[in-house]
Design an enzyme around this catalytic site. Structure first.
Site, PDB file in Angstrom:
ATOM      1  N   HIS A   6      -9.537   2.338  -2.495  1.00 37.49           N
ATOM      2  CA  HIS A   6      -8.129   2.028  -2.227  1.00 37.49           C
ATOM      3  C   HIS A   6      -7.567   1.130  -3.335  1.00 37.49           C
ATOM      4  CE1 HIS A   6      -4.464   1.053  -0.325  1.00 37.49           C
ATOM      5  NE2 HIS A   6      -4.884   0.368   0.732  1.00 37.49           N
ATOM      6  N   CYS A  28       0.807  -1.226   0.000  1.00 31.13           N
ATOM      7  CA  CYS A  28       0.000   0.000   0.000  1.00 31.13           C
ATOM      8  C   CYS A  28       0.841   1.277   0.000  1.00 31.13           C
ATOM      9  CB  CYS A  28      -0.942   0.011   1.197  1.00 31.13           C
ATOM     10  SG  CYS A  28      -2.132  -1.334   1.177  1.00 31.13           S
TER      11      CYS A  28
END
Length: 387
Positions: free
Chosen positions: A339, A92
Site C-alpha cells: 500500500h 489513501c
C-alpha cells in the site's frame, strides 16, 4: 454528458510495488513517478497515432517532499517545460482522486491529454515536526473530533461488524493466493514499468498464508479484556510505488480501446470509523450512474486491512461469512501487493485497465474502483470499456 465527451483512459502503467526500506528505497518520489508519466505519454501516442499535447500532470501524494509533486515529476519525465503539474492529497484516495480531477477537467471541455495518478516513496518521506518533535502524520480531524490511527479504526470495525480473526486471515490469504497466481501467469507484466531494474512486486508470498495464524494482535487491550484481531499479517504493508494513466476526451481517442470514466463520487463519513467510507460512496455512485452492482464486472478496493475491507464488502453484499465475490480484487490487492498510500487508488485503476482492457472485455463492460480515506471519507469511480 455525450459519450464522445467522456474522459477516456487509453494508457495505464505502474511501478513494481516494493516494501518500505526495500528495493526502491533509494528512489525519490519524482523518480518513481517520472518513468511512469513518460511511459503513459508514449503509450498514448502509440494508441492514437498522434503526438500528445499534455495539458497537465496531476499526481496524488501523502507524505512526500512537497514542492508540487506533479510538476516535479513532469520535469523528471522529460516533458516540455510548458507542461504544468499539480499535487493532490486526499490520503489513501489521492491517486484515484487525481484521476477523477483530470477527468473533470476534460469533461468540462478541455480535451487535451492529462496524465494522472499517484506516487509514494515512504522510504524517503521527510521527518515532520510539530512543536519541535517528530510526528508520524498530520491530524485527519481537528481537536474535539475522533481521529483514530488506521489500525485502531480497523479493529473498531472488526468489533462493530463481528469480523473474526479467522475471517480476516482468510481474506488476507485470498489476496496473497490470487496475487501469486497472477504474478506467475505474467498478468502484472504489461502494467509494470522498470524503475532501477525492479520489475516484480515484493509482496505476494507463499509463506505469508502459512504463517498468518502466528502473528500477534497489534491492538489488543488486555486491561479491557480485548484480545484484538488485527495483525501485521492481515494488514497491508507500507510500500514505495507509483501509478498513472493517460486520459483524453472520447472525441479524440481515434478508436483506441480504453476505460471511459462514467461517474465518480467522494463523500464523508463518521471520522471515528474512516474505513467504512467506501460503502456510502459506492451506493451513491451506483445511483448516480443508474446501474446495479450486478452490472459491475470488476471491483478494485484498496485493501488497507482485512477487517476494514470485509466491513465494506459485507455492507455492500459482496462478502459474507463464507465467501467473497470473485469480482473483488481478482488478482489480489494491497494486502498482498502493498500500500504506497498516495499511489494505491491509481493502482486500482491500472488494475481495472489490465482486467478489462488488456484482457479484451467487450465494450460496455463496467468496472468499479474505490478506497477509504483517513479522516472519514470514501471515493469511488465507475469506468466503462470502450473499443
Amino acid at each position: 454528458m455525450a459519450e464522445n465527451l467522456l474522459p477516456v483512459i487509453i494508457a495505464a502503467r505502474r511501478t513494481a510495488i516494493a516494501v518500505r526500506g526495500g528495493r526502491l528505497s533509494q528512489v525519490g518520489a519524482e523518480h518513481l513517478a517520472g518513468p511512469i508519466v513518460r511511459r503513459c505519454v508514449a503509450d498514448a501516442e502509440q494508441a492514437t497515432g498522434q503526438r500528445a499535447e499534455v495539458a497537465d500532470v496531476i499526481l496524488g501524494n501523502c507524505m512526500g517532499p512537497g514542492g508540487n509533486i506533479g510538476r516535479i515529476s513532469a520535469l523528471a519525465a522529460g516533458l516540455h517545460a510548458t507542461v504544468p503539474g499539480m499535487g493532490l492529497d486526499r490520503q489513501c484516495g489521492s491517486g484515484l482522486s487525481a484521476i477523477i480531477t483530470a477527468g473533470e477537467a476534460i469533461g468540462a471541455g478541455d480535451h487535451r491529454m492529462r496524465i494522472a495518478g499517484g506516487v509514494e516513496s515512504a522510504s524517503t518521506a521527510p521527518v515532520r515536526l510539530a512543536e519541535g518533535s517528530p510526528y508520524a502524520r498530520a491530524p485527519f480531524a481537528p481537536a474535539g473530533f475522533p481521529d483514530p490511527e488506521m489500525g485502531s479504526a480497523a479493529e473498531a470495525l472488526a468489533g462493530k461488524f463481528d469480523i473474526s480473526r479467522v475471517a480476516q486471515d482468510d481474506y488476507a490469504s485470498r489476496s496473497h493466493r490470487r496475487a501469486l497466481i497472477a504474478q506467475q501467469r505474467g498478468i502484472f507484466d504489461d502494467e509494470i514499468v522498470s524503475v532501477e531494474g525492479v520489475l516484480h512486486d515484493d509482496g505476494p508470498r507463499q509463506t505469508t498464508t502459512r504463517l498468518l495464524s502466528r502473528f500477534m494482535p497489534l491492538f489488543a487491550e488486555p486491561d479491557n479484556g480485548t484480545e484484538g484481531t488485527v495483525t501485521a499479517g492481515n494488514s497491508c504493508r507500507i510500500c514505495d510505488g507509483a501509478a498513472a494513466v493517460a486520459m483524453i476526451s472520447g472525441s479524440s481517442r481515434r478508436d483506441a480501446p480504453g476505460l471511459a470514466l462514467r461517474a465518480s463520487v467522494t463523500i464523508g463519513c463518521d471520522p471515528a470509523l474512516p474505513g467504512i467510507g467506501p460503502v456510502d460512496a459506492v451506493r451513491s455512485i451506483l445511483r448516480k450512474a443508474d446501474v446495479s452492482m450486478s452490472k459491475i464486472a470488476a471491483v478494485e478496493i484498496v485493501e488497507a486491512f482485512s477487517a476494514q475491507t470485509l466491513a465494506v464488502l459485507r455492507s455492500l453484499d459482496l462478502a459474507d461469512d463464507h465467501r467473497v465475490d470473485p469480482r473483488v480484487c481478482a488478482d489480489g490487492g494491497a494486502l498482498a501487493l502493498g500500500h504506497p498510500w498516495g499511489a494505491s487508488g491509481a493502482i486500482s485503476v491500472v488494475r481495472l485497465f489490465s482486467r478489462l482492457v488488456r484482457q479484451d472485455a467487450p465494450a460496455g463492460t463496467l468496472g468499479l474502483a474505490t478506497a477509504a480515506i483517513g479522516g472519514g471519507m470514501g471515493v469511488a469511480a465507475i469506468f466503462e470499456v470502450v473499443r
